[in-house]
Design a protein around this motif. Structure first.
Motif, mmCIF file in Angstrom:
data_model
loop_
_atom_site.group_PDB
_atom_site.id
_atom_site.type_symbol
_atom_site.label_atom_id
_atom_site.label_comp_id
_atom_site.label_asym_id
_atom_site.label_seq_id
_atom_site.Cartn_x
_atom_site.Cartn_y
_atom_site.Cartn_z
ATOM 1 N N UNK A 41 5.709 -4.913 -1.173
ATOM 2 C CA UNK A 41 6.866 -4.193 -0.644
ATOM 3 C C UNK A 41 8.144 -4.654 -1.341
ATOM 4 N N UNK A 42 8.326 -5.970 -1.410
ATOM 5 C CA UNK A 42 9.545 -6.518 -2.022
ATOM 6 C C UNK A 42 9.641 -6.155 -3.502
ATOM 7 N N UNK A 43 8.514 -6.143 -4.186
ATOM 8 C CA UNK A 43 8.534 -5.757 -5.597
ATOM 9 C C UNK A 43 8.892 -4.288 -5.754
ATOM 10 N N UNK A 44 8.398 -3.445 -4.879
ATOM 11 C CA UNK A 44 8.696 -2.020 -4.952
ATOM 12 C C UNK A 44 10.161 -1.764 -4.623
ATOM 13 N N UNK A 45 10.673 -2.428 -3.602
ATOM 14 C CA UNK A 45 12.073 -2.250 -3.222
ATOM 15 C C UNK A 45 12.979 -2.685 -4.364
ATOM 16 N N UNK A 46 12.620 -3.790 -5.006
ATOM 17 C CA UNK A 46 13.406 -4.295 -6.138
ATOM 18 C C UNK A 46 13.499 -3.253 -7.240
ATOM 19 N N UNK A 47 12.479 -2.420 -7.357
ATOM 20 C CA UNK A 47 12.461 -1.421 -8.422
ATOM 21 C C UNK A 47 13.479 -0.309 -8.228
ATOM 22 N N UNK A 48 13.902 -0.023 -6.993
ATOM 23 C CA UNK A 48 14.820 1.096 -6.832
ATOM 24 C C UNK A 48 16.219 0.694 -6.387
ATOM 25 N N UNK A 49 16.490 -0.569 -6.162
ATOM 26 C CA UNK A 49 17.836 -0.972 -5.777
ATOM 27 C C UNK A 49 18.720 -1.003 -7.017
ATOM 28 N N UNK A 50 19.774 -0.185 -7.056
ATOM 29 C CA UNK A 50 20.648 -0.199 -8.223
ATOM 30 C C UNK A 50 21.451 -1.494 -8.280
ATOM 31 N N UNK A 51 21.825 -1.884 -9.462
ATOM 32 C CA UNK A 51 22.646 -3.074 -9.614
ATOM 33 C C UNK A 51 24.038 -2.793 -9.077
ATOM 34 N N UNK A 52 24.622 -3.753 -8.347
ATOM 35 C CA UNK A 52 25.967 -3.530 -7.818
ATOM 36 C C UNK A 52 27.002 -3.454 -8.939
ATOM 37 N N UNK A 53 28.026 -2.679 -8.689
ATOM 38 C CA UNK A 53 29.131 -2.583 -9.631
ATOM 39 C C UNK A 53 30.330 -3.308 -9.039
ATOM 40 N N UNK A 54 31.368 -3.462 -9.798
ATOM 41 C CA UNK A 54 32.562 -4.139 -9.289
ATOM 42 C C UNK A 54 33.169 -3.368 -8.115
ATOM 43 N N UNK A 55 33.108 -2.052 -8.163
ATOM 44 C CA UNK A 55 33.686 -1.243 -7.106
ATOM 45 C C UNK A 55 32.807 -1.217 -5.863
ATOM 46 N N UNK A 56 31.532 -1.397 -6.043
ATOM 47 C CA UNK A 56 30.586 -1.264 -4.947
ATOM 48 C C UNK A 56 29.667 -2.478 -4.956
ATOM 49 N N UNK A 57 30.081 -3.534 -4.304
ATOM 50 C CA UNK A 57 29.313 -4.776 -4.361
ATOM 51 C C UNK A 57 27.987 -4.695 -3.617
ATOM 52 N N UNK A 58 27.875 -3.790 -2.670
ATOM 53 C CA UNK A 58 26.621 -3.618 -1.952
ATOM 54 C C UNK A 58 26.229 -2.149 -2.022
ATOM 55 N N UNK A 59 25.284 -1.804 -2.897
ATOM 56 C CA UNK A 59 24.926 -0.396 -3.060
ATOM 57 C C UNK A 59 24.308 0.181 -1.796
ATOM 58 N N UNK A 60 24.439 1.489 -1.625
ATOM 59 C CA UNK A 60 23.905 2.164 -0.447
ATOM 60 C C UNK A 60 22.403 1.984 -0.309
ATOM 61 N N UNK A 61 21.692 1.842 -1.393
ATOM 62 C CA UNK A 61 20.236 1.757 -1.347
ATOM 63 C C UNK A 61 19.730 0.326 -1.290
ATOM 64 N N UNK A 62 20.597 -0.635 -1.034
ATOM 65 C CA UNK A 62 20.171 -2.034 -1.027
ATOM 66 C C UNK A 62 19.560 -2.408 0.309
ATOM 67 N N UNK A 63 18.391 -3.008 0.269
ATOM 68 C CA UNK A 63 17.788 -3.543 1.485
ATOM 69 C C UNK A 63 18.540 -4.817 1.824
ATOM 70 N N UNK A 64 19.219 -4.829 2.952
ATOM 71 C CA UNK A 64 20.074 -5.935 3.337
ATOM 72 C C UNK A 64 19.343 -6.914 4.232
ATOM 73 N N UNK A 65 18.453 -6.423 5.089
ATOM 74 C CA UNK A 65 17.766 -7.298 6.033
ATOM 75 C C UNK A 65 16.309 -6.903 6.165
ATOM 76 N N UNK A 66 15.451 -7.907 6.100
ATOM 77 C CA UNK A 66 14.020 -7.741 6.324
ATOM 78 C C UNK A 66 13.607 -8.798 7.327
ATOM 79 N N UNK A 67 13.221 -8.388 8.513
ATOM 80 C CA UNK A 67 12.840 -9.320 9.575
ATOM 81 C C UNK A 67 11.325 -9.388 9.682
#
Length: 109
Positions: free
Chosen positions: A73-99
């Protein structure tokens, strides 16, 4: 389209039903299936593949999950999270929390 799905404590929720819901609600940003004991590795990978806007995933108490499934799961999620830019430090598609609390099949390897 639904962006949040709260199914905590739905212990009879089948892996198939969760996969079908995720296929239908691809814009999910928040998914809570704590205690859904039938959620398995295949379900987790399916979530990663179809819910590419997911930011929070609560899967505590999903005892059918294995180390291998969580790693995949973590490897797959890593594949689609875009790299943050200076304007957007946390992209909309970033997985922020996994419990993963109380996932009894997981180890610390």
């Amino acid at each position: 389209n639904i962006s949040r799905l709260h199914l905590e404590g739905c212990c009879s929720l089948s892996a198939w039903a969760l996969q079908r819901a995720c296929t239908r609600f691809t814009y999910l940003t928040w998914l809570d299936v704590k205690g859904a004991v039938n959620v398995d590795d295949a379900s987790l990978l399916h979530i990663a593949n179809v819910c590419q806007k997911l930011q929070l995933l609560q899967i505590g108490g999903c005892t059918a999950l294995s180390d291998e499934g969580v790693i995949a799961f973590c490897q797959q999620v890593k594949n689609y999270v875009p790299l943050p830019t200076r304007e957007n430090l946390l992209p909309d598609a970033a997985l922020v929390k996994l419990s993963l609390m109380n996932c009894s099949q997981l180890t610390n390897k």
